[in-house]
Design a protein around this motif. Sequence first.
Motif, mmCIF file in Angstrom:
data_model
loop_
_atom_site.group_PDB
_atom_site.id
_atom_site.type_symbol
_atom_site.label_atom_id
_atom_site.label_comp_id
_atom_site.label_asym_id
_atom_site.label_seq_id
_atom_site.Cartn_x
_atom_site.Cartn_y
_atom_site.Cartn_z
ATOM 1 N N ARG A 262 -4.236 -2.459 5.472
ATOM 2 C CA ARG A 262 -5.306 -1.476 5.334
ATOM 3 C C ARG A 262 -5.452 -0.646 6.616
ATOM 4 O O ARG A 262 -5.571 0.570 6.579
ATOM 5 C CB ARG A 262 -6.643 -2.164 5.018
ATOM 6 N N GLU A 263 -5.385 -1.310 7.757
ATOM 7 C CA GLU A 263 -5.508 -0.599 9.034
ATOM 8 C C GLU A 263 -4.314 0.306 9.291
ATOM 9 O O GLU A 263 -4.470 1.411 9.815
ATOM 10 C CB GLU A 263 -5.694 -1.602 10.176
ATOM 11 N N LYS B 110 -2.422 1.805 7.018
ATOM 12 C CA LYS B 110 -2.584 2.957 6.131
ATOM 13 C C LYS B 110 -3.604 3.926 6.718
ATOM 14 O O LYS B 110 -3.378 5.134 6.764
ATOM 15 C CB LYS B 110 -3.027 2.489 4.742
ATOM 16 N N SER B 111 -4.709 3.406 7.186
ATOM 17 C CA SER B 111 -5.762 4.243 7.763
ATOM 18 C C SER B 111 -5.258 4.986 9.003
ATOM 19 O O SER B 111 -5.487 6.192 9.152
ATOM 20 C CB SER B 111 -6.964 3.365 8.115
ATOM 21 N N ARG C 5 -3.524 -8.505 4.737
ATOM 22 C CA ARG C 5 -4.277 -7.469 4.020
ATOM 23 C C ARG C 5 -4.973 -6.517 4.989
ATOM 24 O O ARG C 5 -4.958 -5.306 4.810
ATOM 25 C CB ARG C 5 -5.316 -8.109 3.102
ATOM 26 N N GLU D 66 -11.468 -7.159 5.302
ATOM 27 C CA GLU D 66 -10.226 -6.890 4.589
ATOM 28 C C GLU D 66 -10.214 -5.567 3.881
ATOM 29 O O GLU D 66 -9.183 -4.947 3.730
ATOM 30 C CB GLU D 66 -9.999 -7.972 3.512
ATOM 31 N N GLY D 67 -11.324 -5.153 3.356
ATOM 32 C CA GLY D 67 -11.326 -3.949 2.542
ATOM 33 C C GLY D 67 -10.671 -4.227 1.208
ATOM 34 O O GLY D 67 -10.587 -5.371 0.779
ATOM 35 N N ARG D 68 -10.206 -3.198 0.550
ATOM 36 C CA ARG D 68 -9.565 -3.365 -0.747
ATOM 37 C C ARG D 68 -8.129 -2.891 -0.671
ATOM 38 O O ARG D 68 -7.816 -1.948 0.035
ATOM 39 C CB ARG D 68 -10.266 -2.520 -1.803
ATOM 40 N N LEU D 69 -7.273 -3.552 -1.420
ATOM 41 C CA LEU D 69 -5.878 -3.110 -1.531
ATOM 42 C C LEU D 69 -5.651 -2.584 -2.907
ATOM 43 O O LEU D 69 -6.154 -3.025 -3.856
ATOM 44 C CB LEU D 69 -4.907 -4.258 -1.274
ATOM 45 N N VAL E 244 0.861 -1.182 0.000
ATOM 46 C CA VAL E 244 0.000 0.000 0.000
ATOM 47 C C VAL E 244 0.895 1.228 0.000
ATOM 48 O O VAL E 244 2.022 1.192 0.506
ATOM 49 C CB VAL E 244 -0.965 0.063 1.218
#
Length: 158
Positions: A116-117, A119-120, A112, A155-158, A45
Amino acid sequence: MTAKMRFAELATVAGIGVAGISAVRRAMSGQRSEDDEAVNRWLVVTVLRSPDEVVADGALPAPLRELGDLVEVQVRPAPGDKGTELAARLTRHEPASAFARLEGKDPRQRVRVALREAKSLLEVGEIVHPDAPATTHPGPLGRLLSRATHIAQGEGRL
């Protein structure tokens, strides 16, 4: 609902069913899929922060740090001086079956989610979750989308 719309929904559901059946057959036969071959691929990411901010005091962001020795992590400047690339991959090969992902037991899912976490947290200061489901349509496609969201396990999206 028109007959044309109903036919389109049924065709979509049938197509997804056929794809699922072929995945189950491949898993039952013991064949390795391309996904199994790529277990050690890097998941990456781009974070809109400098590398110094991403690895403050030499510590990785909490979601990645919590995975411990399950992952190998690289932090490098993003191309074009546009932030930082945060890359992670599993350190040990754990075989994944077609059912592991559906059951939420695929270790790649944890990587994943952690990316995502991280990055957030770095960009916003908190872990952002969607407030509402994507659809509340009670039809077959709405139920299918609801099931897919449930299977994604956050998971969300990568």
